[in-house]
Design a protein around this motif. Structure first.
Motif, PDB file in Angstrom:
ATOM      1  N   ALA A 141      86.629 -54.352 -72.266  1.00 17.63           N
ATOM      2  CA  ALA A 141      85.838 -55.554 -71.971  1.00 17.63           C
ATOM      3  C   ALA A 141      85.119 -56.064 -73.214  1.00 17.63           C
ATOM      4  O   ALA A 141      85.052 -57.281 -73.452  1.00 17.63           O
ATOM      5  CB  ALA A 141      84.832 -55.249 -70.864  1.00 17.63           C
ATOM      6  N   ILE A 142      84.585 -55.158 -74.020  1.00 16.67           N
ATOM      7  CA  ILE A 142      83.894 -55.556 -75.251  1.00 16.67           C
ATOM      8  C   ILE A 142      84.877 -56.200 -76.223  1.00 16.67           C
ATOM      9  O   ILE A 142      84.582 -57.228 -76.852  1.00 16.67           O
ATOM     10  CB  ILE A 142      83.204 -54.335 -75.896  1.00 16.67           C
ATOM     11  N   ARG A 143      86.058 -55.611 -76.348  1.00 13.18           N
ATOM     12  CA  ARG A 143      87.082 -56.195 -77.223  1.00 13.18           C
ATOM     13  C   ARG A 143      87.446 -57.600 -76.776  1.00 13.18           C
ATOM     14  O   ARG A 143      87.577 -58.515 -77.602  1.00 13.18           O
ATOM     15  CB  ARG A 143      88.329 -55.312 -77.231  1.00 13.18           C
ATOM     16  N   ILE A 144      87.626 -57.789 -75.482  1.00 13.97           N
ATOM     17  CA  ILE A 144      87.977 -59.111 -74.953  1.00 13.97           C
ATOM     18  C   ILE A 144      86.842 -60.100 -75.215  1.00 13.97           C
ATOM     19  O   ILE A 144      87.074 -61.241 -75.637  1.00 13.97           O
ATOM     20  CB  ILE A 144      88.284 -59.020 -73.447  1.00 13.97           C
ATOM     21  N   ALA A 145      85.611 -59.673 -74.967  1.00 11.70           N
ATOM     22  CA  ALA A 145      84.452 -60.549 -75.160  1.00 11.70           C
ATOM     23  C   ALA A 145      84.328 -60.984 -76.611  1.00 11.70           C
ATOM     24  O   ALA A 145      84.083 -62.158 -76.903  1.00 11.70           O
ATOM     25  CB  ALA A 145      83.181 -59.832 -74.713  1.00 11.70           C
ATOM     26  N   GLN A 146      84.477 -60.055 -77.526  1.00 15.96           N
ATOM     27  CA  GLN A 146      84.346 -60.390 -78.945  1.00 15.96           C
ATOM     28  C   GLN A 146      85.483 -61.295 -79.397  1.00 15.96           C
ATOM     29  O   GLN A 146      85.276 -62.214 -80.195  1.00 15.96           O
ATOM     30  CB  GLN A 146      84.288 -59.109 -79.777  1.00 15.96           C
ATOM     31  N   ASN A 147      86.678 -61.065 -78.886  1.00 18.45           N
ATOM     32  CA  ASN A 147      87.809 -61.921 -79.238  1.00 18.45           C
ATOM     33  C   ASN A 147      87.639 -63.332 -78.682  1.00 18.45           C
ATOM     34  O   ASN A 147      87.907 -64.325 -79.362  1.00 18.45           O
ATOM     35  CB  ASN A 147      89.103 -61.311 -78.706  1.00 18.45           C
ATOM     36  N   ALA A 148      87.159 -63.445 -77.447  1.00 23.45           N
ATOM     37  CA  ALA A 148      87.063 -64.744 -76.784  1.00 23.45           C
ATOM     38  C   ALA A 148      85.918 -65.591 -77.323  1.00 23.45           C
ATOM     39  O   ALA A 148      86.026 -66.808 -77.405  1.00 23.45           O
ATOM     40  CB  ALA A 148      86.907 -64.552 -75.279  1.00 23.45           C
ATOM     41  N   THR A 149      84.816 -64.953 -77.687  1.00 26.55           N
ATOM     42  CA  THR A 149      83.628 -65.702 -78.111  1.00 26.55           C
ATOM     43  C   THR A 149      83.511 -65.850 -79.615  1.00 26.55           C
ATOM     44  O   THR A 149      82.786 -66.728 -80.102  1.00 26.55           O
ATOM     45  CB  THR A 149      82.352 -65.002 -77.612  1.00 26.55           C
ATOM     46  N   GLY A 150      84.184 -64.990 -80.361  1.00 30.11           N
ATOM     47  CA  GLY A 150      84.008 -64.969 -81.812  1.00 30.11           C
ATOM     48  C   GLY A 150      82.721 -64.295 -82.223  1.00 30.11           C
ATOM     49  O   GLY A 150      82.395 -64.214 -83.408  1.00 30.11           O
ATOM     50  N   VAL A 195      89.591 -53.397 -65.368  1.00 27.25           N
ATOM     51  CA  VAL A 195      88.872 -54.578 -65.838  1.00 27.25           C
ATOM     52  C   VAL A 195      89.396 -55.775 -65.059  1.00 27.25           C
ATOM     53  O   VAL A 195      90.608 -56.030 -65.043  1.00 27.25           O
ATOM     54  CB  VAL A 195      89.100 -54.801 -67.348  1.00 27.25           C
ATOM     55  N   MET A 196      88.512 -56.508 -64.397  1.00 33.34           N
ATOM     56  CA  MET A 196      88.859 -57.767 -63.749  1.00 33.34           C
ATOM     57  C   MET A 196      88.270 -58.877 -64.615  1.00 33.34           C
ATOM     58  O   MET A 196      87.070 -58.850 -64.928  1.00 33.34           O
ATOM     59  CB  MET A 196      88.281 -57.850 -62.338  1.00 33.34           C
ATOM     60  N   VAL A 197      89.087 -59.860 -64.983  1.00 23.61           N
ATOM     61  CA  VAL A 197      88.666 -60.790 -66.033  1.00 23.61           C
ATOM     62  C   VAL A 197      89.131 -62.213 -65.752  1.00 23.61           C
ATOM     63  O   VAL A 197      90.185 -62.427 -65.129  1.00 23.61           O
ATOM     64  CB  VAL A 197      89.191 -60.293 -67.402  1.00 23.61           C
ATOM     65  N   ARG A 198      88.364 -63.179 -66.234  1.00 19.20           N
ATOM     66  CA  ARG A 198      88.773 -64.577 -66.171  1.00 19.20           C
ATOM     67  C   ARG A 198      90.023 -64.770 -67.042  1.00 19.20           C
ATOM     68  O   ARG A 198      90.026 -64.387 -68.217  1.00 19.20           O
ATOM     69  CB  ARG A 198      87.658 -65.493 -66.665  1.00 19.20           C
ATOM     70  N   PRO A 199      91.076 -65.360 -66.502  1.00 15.56           N
ATOM     71  CA  PRO A 199      92.335 -65.473 -67.257  1.00 15.56           C
ATOM     72  C   PRO A 199      92.188 -66.129 -68.622  1.00 15.56           C
ATOM     73  O   PRO A 199      92.834 -65.706 -69.591  1.00 15.56           O
ATOM     74  CB  PRO A 199      93.210 -66.322 -66.325  1.00 15.56           C
ATOM     75  N   GLU A 200      91.334 -67.162 -68.728  1.00 20.07           N
ATOM     76  CA  GLU A 200      91.214 -67.858 -70.009  1.00 20.07           C
ATOM     77  C   GLU A 200      90.654 -66.967 -71.108  1.00 20.07           C
ATOM     78  O   GLU A 200      90.862 -67.230 -72.300  1.00 20.07           O
ATOM     79  CB  GLU A 200      90.357 -69.123 -69.861  1.00 20.07           C
ATOM     80  N   LEU A 201      89.955 -65.900 -70.741  1.00 19.34           N
ATOM     81  CA  LEU A 201      89.383 -65.014 -71.752  1.00 19.34           C
ATOM     82  C   LEU A 201      90.436 -64.132 -72.413  1.00 19.34           C
ATOM     83  O   LEU A 201      90.234 -63.653 -73.529  1.00 19.34           O
ATOM     84  CB  LEU A 201      88.290 -64.133 -71.146  1.00 19.34           C
ATOM     85  N   VAL A 202      91.522 -63.880 -71.698  1.00 21.45           N
ATOM     86  CA  VAL A 202      92.529 -62.976 -72.267  1.00 21.45           C
ATOM     87  C   VAL A 202      93.766 -63.707 -72.777  1.00 21.45           C
ATOM     88  O   VAL A 202      94.719 -63.073 -73.219  1.00 21.45           O
ATOM     89  CB  VAL A 202      92.954 -61.889 -71.248  1.00 21.45           C
ATOM     90  N   ALA A 203      93.758 -65.030 -72.723  1.00 18.98           N
ATOM     91  CA  ALA A 203      94.929 -65.785 -73.191  1.00 18.98           C
ATOM     92  C   ALA A 203      95.228 -65.485 -74.652  1.00 18.98           C
ATOM     93  O   ALA A 203      96.337 -65.062 -75.000  1.00 18.98           O
ATOM     94  CB  ALA A 203      94.702 -67.282 -72.977  1.00 18.98           C
TER      95      ALA A 203
END
Length: 438
Positions: free
Chosen positions: A132-141, A293-301
């Protein structure tokens, strides 16, 4: 970890332990090394579990009022049957086509808010939070993560650094920020406002050092911070601040989810939050090692195309079969409603215990999750010592609980979801006796 930790060093052997128990502890220390910890000063040699009961090598049974790992009860027959049946058929990984993993993903996503459209599977809650942290950092910069001051989020490098309950505040990297948990006992009405205010200050502090916020990572029950259930408005205000700053909300539901709080499947729903990511572990497999991990699809695109994700055993067919069986049991046995009803009854019993013992400063309850805070005239060290003594006394009297909080003075009570009224009565009576020793 507080000095009153219920996890004594691996080599510790209680003087009253039998020769066989001492030999087992010595063997454990020799083979596993010094980093492992055992519950209680007189560790229990468990050999069997069933429902809310655990049995030691001498046949003595203990009421388990602590383990949310076996969320639907130890060795539930339906879960065991599903595990054995799939293990005898096929177990491999997610790079082959498999209907059962898709069935499980669809079923699990169906328990979550509709905006969470993708499921990603791991083997542990630590791995789920790490992902989740990896996804968050990738999605937000961004790189900065906001956590509470005594949080616990896992044991990987990334999550251990975000777990001051385990590693201490000094081990939290400079790009992250810690904020005080909303202490509803000490701060009363101001707790909610202060939490949001502290989150705002953390964001400002990041910006002052040119750190972009990536996420607020929060346990809905503040499980390690002492178990708190603040007002919904406070949590929503804090979440809104993070979103406006460009970060996302990660709801760590390892301890507070899966029906634990009795108001639905997820703890964050009690606050009306809409997290961008939900992480889960332990309870989803009833003891089988699973996380998700359940996630908003746009965050993992972009994450999916740039990085990809693969976990050899995350989402394997046996895990999926187990996960489906756990969901069947929760629904079929009405365990969320049981958490609500029996939780309320248990809370009443603990409140009555509080009325008989001045040492009990506060009882915090939501579903089948309880924090009982012990106080001794402002002497925090003595309160922690007595809390540890109560945990030990209850273990000797056949009931298993633990403790938590930065002061080590909160009894942590978190039984399996099938906990019944008679179990609640045994818990309260045993606590009453333990407190009477003081």
């Amino acid at each position: 970890m507080s000095q009153s930790s219920p996890y004594p060093a691996n080599a510790f052997a209680d003087p009253s332990a039998s020769a066989s128990e001492r030999a087992l502890l010595e063997r454990r220390a020799r083979l596993l090394g010094p980093t492992y910890r055992a519950f209680y000063r007189n560790p229990i040699h468990l050999v069997r579990g069933s429902g809310v009961w655990l049995y030691d090598a001498n046949g003595r049974k203990f009421l388990d009022a602590y383990n949310n790992v076996a969320s639907v009860g130890h060795c539930h027959p339906r879960v065991v049957e599903a595990l054995a049946g799939q293990a005898a058929t096929l177990n491999t990984h997610t790079r082959y086509l498999s209907e059962i993993i898709l069935d499980y993903a669809e079923r699990l996503l169906g328990t979550c808010p509709a905006h969470l459209g993708h499921a990603m599977f791991t083997c542990t809650g630590s791995e789920a939070n790490d992902l989740a942290i990896r996804i968050a950092q990738n999605a937000t910069g961004g790189t900065g993560v906001i956590i509470t001051e005594f949080a616990y989020h896992g044991a990987t490098i990334a999550t251990a650094q975000l777990s001051p309950a385990a590693v201490g505040l000094k081990a939290v990297p400079a790009q992250h920020r810690t904020v005080a948990a909303p202490d509803t006992y000490r701060d009363h009405g101001s707790a909610a406002h202060d939490f949001a205010k502290n989150v705002a200050a953390a964001i400002d502090s990041m910006r002052a050092e040119n750190i972009r916020p990536a996420a607020l990572l929060v346990d809905s029950a503040f499980s390690s911070d002492g178990i708190f259930f603040p007002a919904a408005s406070v949590m929503r205000e804090a979440a809104d601040l993070v979103k406006k700053a460009g970060g996302i909300i990660i709801a760590d539901e390892v301890q507070s989810g899966f029906g634990r709080l009795g108001q639905g499947m997820w703890g964050f729903a009690n606050y009306g939050l809409k997290p961008d990511i939900i992480t889960m572990g332990k309870p989803i497999g009833d003891g089988h090692p699973m996380g998700a991990v359940m996630v908003r699809p746009e965050l993992v695109a972009s994450f999916g195309s740039n990085t990809g994700y693969f976990n050899t055993f995350g989402g394997n067919p046996v895990a999926a079969a187990v996960g489906l069986a756990v969901l069947d049991v929760i629904e079929g046995e009405g365990l969320i409603e049981n958490a609500r009803v029996v939780g309320a009854y248990t809370g009443e019993l603990l409140g009555a215990v509080q009325g008989r013992h001045s040492m009990v400063g506060d009882v915090r309850q939501n579903g089948l999750y309880f924090g009982v805070e012990l106080t001794v005239d402002g002497d925090e060290a003595l309160a922690a010592t007595k809390t540890s003594a109560v945990v030990e006394a209850m273990r000797e009297d056949g009931v298993l609980i633990s403790s938590c909080g930065p002061r080590g003075n909160v009894l942590k009570i978190r039984p399996p979801l099938p906990f019944a009224r008679d179990n609640a009565e045994q818990l309260a009576e045993t606590l009453d006796r333990a407190l009477s020793n003081w």
